[in-house]
Design a protein around this motif. Structure first.
Motif, mmCIF file in Angstrom:
data_model
loop_
_atom_site.group_PDB
_atom_site.id
_atom_site.type_symbol
_atom_site.label_atom_id
_atom_site.label_comp_id
_atom_site.label_asym_id
_atom_site.label_seq_id
_atom_site.Cartn_x
_atom_site.Cartn_y
_atom_site.Cartn_z
ATOM 1 N N ARG A 18 0.844 -1.200 0.000
ATOM 2 C CA ARG A 18 0.000 0.000 0.000
ATOM 3 C C ARG A 18 0.878 1.248 0.000
ATOM 4 O O ARG A 18 1.107 1.868 1.029
ATOM 5 C CB ARG A 18 -0.919 0.004 1.226
ATOM 6 N N PHE A 19 1.399 1.579 -1.171
ATOM 7 C CA PHE A 19 2.218 2.778 -1.300
ATOM 8 C C PHE A 19 2.179 3.249 -2.750
ATOM 9 O O PHE A 19 1.718 2.529 -3.635
ATOM 10 C CB PHE A 19 3.663 2.520 -0.866
ATOM 11 N N ALA A 20 2.631 4.474 -2.974
ATOM 12 C CA ALA A 20 2.677 5.047 -4.320
ATOM 13 C C ALA A 20 4.027 5.726 -4.496
ATOM 14 O O ALA A 20 4.645 6.172 -3.521
ATOM 15 C CB ALA A 20 1.551 6.059 -4.508
ATOM 16 N N SER A 21 4.453 5.839 -5.722
ATOM 17 C CA SER A 21 5.727 6.503 -5.999
ATOM 18 C C SER A 21 5.590 8.003 -5.758
ATOM 19 O O SER A 21 4.481 8.553 -5.740
ATOM 20 C CB SER A 21 6.148 6.253 -7.448
ATOM 21 N N VAL A 22 6.711 8.670 -5.592
ATOM 22 C CA VAL A 22 6.712 10.118 -5.393
ATOM 23 C C VAL A 22 6.070 10.808 -6.592
ATOM 24 O O VAL A 22 5.299 11.763 -6.448
ATOM 25 C CB VAL A 22 8.155 10.626 -5.168
ATOM 26 N N GLU A 23 6.369 10.317 -7.785
ATOM 27 C CA GLU A 23 5.812 10.915 -8.995
ATOM 28 C C GLU A 23 4.281 10.834 -9.004
ATOM 29 O O GLU A 23 3.601 11.804 -9.336
ATOM 30 C CB GLU A 23 6.380 10.231 -10.247
ATOM 31 N N THR A 24 3.747 9.687 -8.634
ATOM 32 C CA THR A 24 2.296 9.503 -8.614
ATOM 33 C C THR A 24 1.643 10.445 -7.606
ATOM 34 O O THR A 24 0.632 11.083 -7.895
ATOM 35 C CB THR A 24 1.943 8.035 -8.280
ATOM 36 N N VAL A 25 2.214 10.541 -6.436
ATOM 37 C CA VAL A 25 1.666 11.410 -5.397
ATOM 38 C C VAL A 25 1.749 12.868 -5.844
ATOM 39 O O VAL A 25 0.800 13.643 -5.670
ATOM 40 C CB VAL A 25 2.400 11.201 -4.056
ATOM 41 N N ALA A 26 2.873 13.250 -6.431
ATOM 42 C CA ALA A 26 3.029 14.639 -6.898
ATOM 43 C C ALA A 26 1.988 14.973 -7.956
ATOM 44 O O ALA A 26 1.400 16.067 -7.933
ATOM 45 C CB ALA A 26 4.441 14.847 -7.436
ATOM 46 N N LYS A 27 1.732 14.059 -8.887
ATOM 47 C CA LYS A 27 0.716 14.291 -9.917
ATOM 48 C C LYS A 27 -0.660 14.473 -9.290
ATOM 49 O O LYS A 27 -1.426 15.356 -9.683
ATOM 50 C CB LYS A 27 0.680 13.126 -10.914
ATOM 51 N N ARG A 28 -0.992 13.634 -8.302
ATOM 52 C CA ARG A 28 -2.290 13.743 -7.621
ATOM 53 C C ARG A 28 -2.427 15.114 -6.946
ATOM 54 O O ARG A 28 -3.476 15.758 -7.030
ATOM 55 C CB ARG A 28 -2.445 12.648 -6.562
ATOM 56 N N LEU A 29 -1.376 15.538 -6.270
ATOM 57 C CA LEU A 29 -1.424 16.830 -5.590
ATOM 58 C C LEU A 29 -1.566 17.986 -6.562
ATOM 59 O O LEU A 29 -2.309 18.928 -6.314
ATOM 60 C CB LEU A 29 -0.175 17.006 -4.719
ATOM 61 N N ARG A 30 -0.857 17.908 -7.682
ATOM 62 C CA ARG A 30 -0.975 18.973 -8.691
ATOM 63 C C ARG A 30 -2.392 19.050 -9.246
ATOM 64 O O ARG A 30 -2.942 20.128 -9.437
ATOM 65 C CB ARG A 30 0.034 18.733 -9.821
ATOM 66 N N ARG A 31 -2.992 17.887 -9.507
ATOM 67 C CA ARG A 31 -4.367 17.852 -10.020
ATOM 68 C C ARG A 31 -5.337 18.443 -9.002
ATOM 69 O O ARG A 31 -6.242 19.200 -9.360
ATOM 70 C CB ARG A 31 -4.781 16.431 -10.383
ATOM 71 N N ARG A 32 -5.166 18.127 -7.745
ATOM 72 C CA ARG A 32 -6.036 18.675 -6.690
ATOM 73 C C ARG A 32 -5.906 20.184 -6.604
ATOM 74 O O ARG A 32 -6.887 20.897 -6.452
ATOM 75 C CB ARG A 32 -5.713 18.055 -5.336
ATOM 76 N N ARG A 33 -4.671 20.664 -6.674
ATOM 77 C CA ARG A 33 -4.452 22.099 -6.582
ATOM 78 C C ARG A 33 -5.053 22.823 -7.791
ATOM 79 O O ARG A 33 -5.657 23.878 -7.660
ATOM 80 C CB ARG A 33 -2.969 22.419 -6.487
ATOM 81 N N ALA A 34 -4.931 22.230 -8.968
ATOM 82 C CA ALA A 34 -5.471 22.834 -10.177
ATOM 83 C C ALA A 34 -7.006 22.855 -10.150
ATOM 84 O O ALA A 34 -7.630 23.780 -10.658
ATOM 85 C CB ALA A 34 -4.980 22.082 -11.407
#
Length: 91
Positions: free
Chosen positions: A73-89
């Motif tokens: 149950r984990f995600a790569s840094v890249e995946t998490v960063a993409k999710r955060l960018r989408r949320r912020r946008a």
């Protein structure tokens, strides 16, 4: 730390409470209190107690995180960063 030098009977605590409190606050080392020859309590200063509680909380978080990694149950840094960018946008 050697606890053998930090052991006092409850009668000592009763007779010297103010001195004991002052000493543990200065030395920042716990004092083991005995009753009828058996360890019954540990007295320590509040700052050390709070620090210990914070350390235990961090260790618990680390242990939970380790279990998540072991269970996959984990995600790569890249995946998490993409999710955060989408949320912020989207906000």
């Amino acid at each position: 730390m050697r606890y053998s030098s930090r052991i006092k009977p409850i009668s000592y605590l009763k007779a010297n409470a103010a001195e004991v409190l002052e000493k543990i606050n200065i030395e920042r080392e716990p004092l083991v209190i005995t009753q009828n020859g058996e360890a019954r309590a540990v007295i320590q200063d509040v700052a050390t107690f709070e620090q210990t509680q914070e350390t235990l909380a961090l260790l618990k978080l680390l242990a939970l995180g380790h279990r998540d990694v072991e269970a996959g149950r984990f995600a790569s840094v890249e995946t998490v960063a993409k999710r955060l960018r989408r949320r912020r946008a989207a906000a």
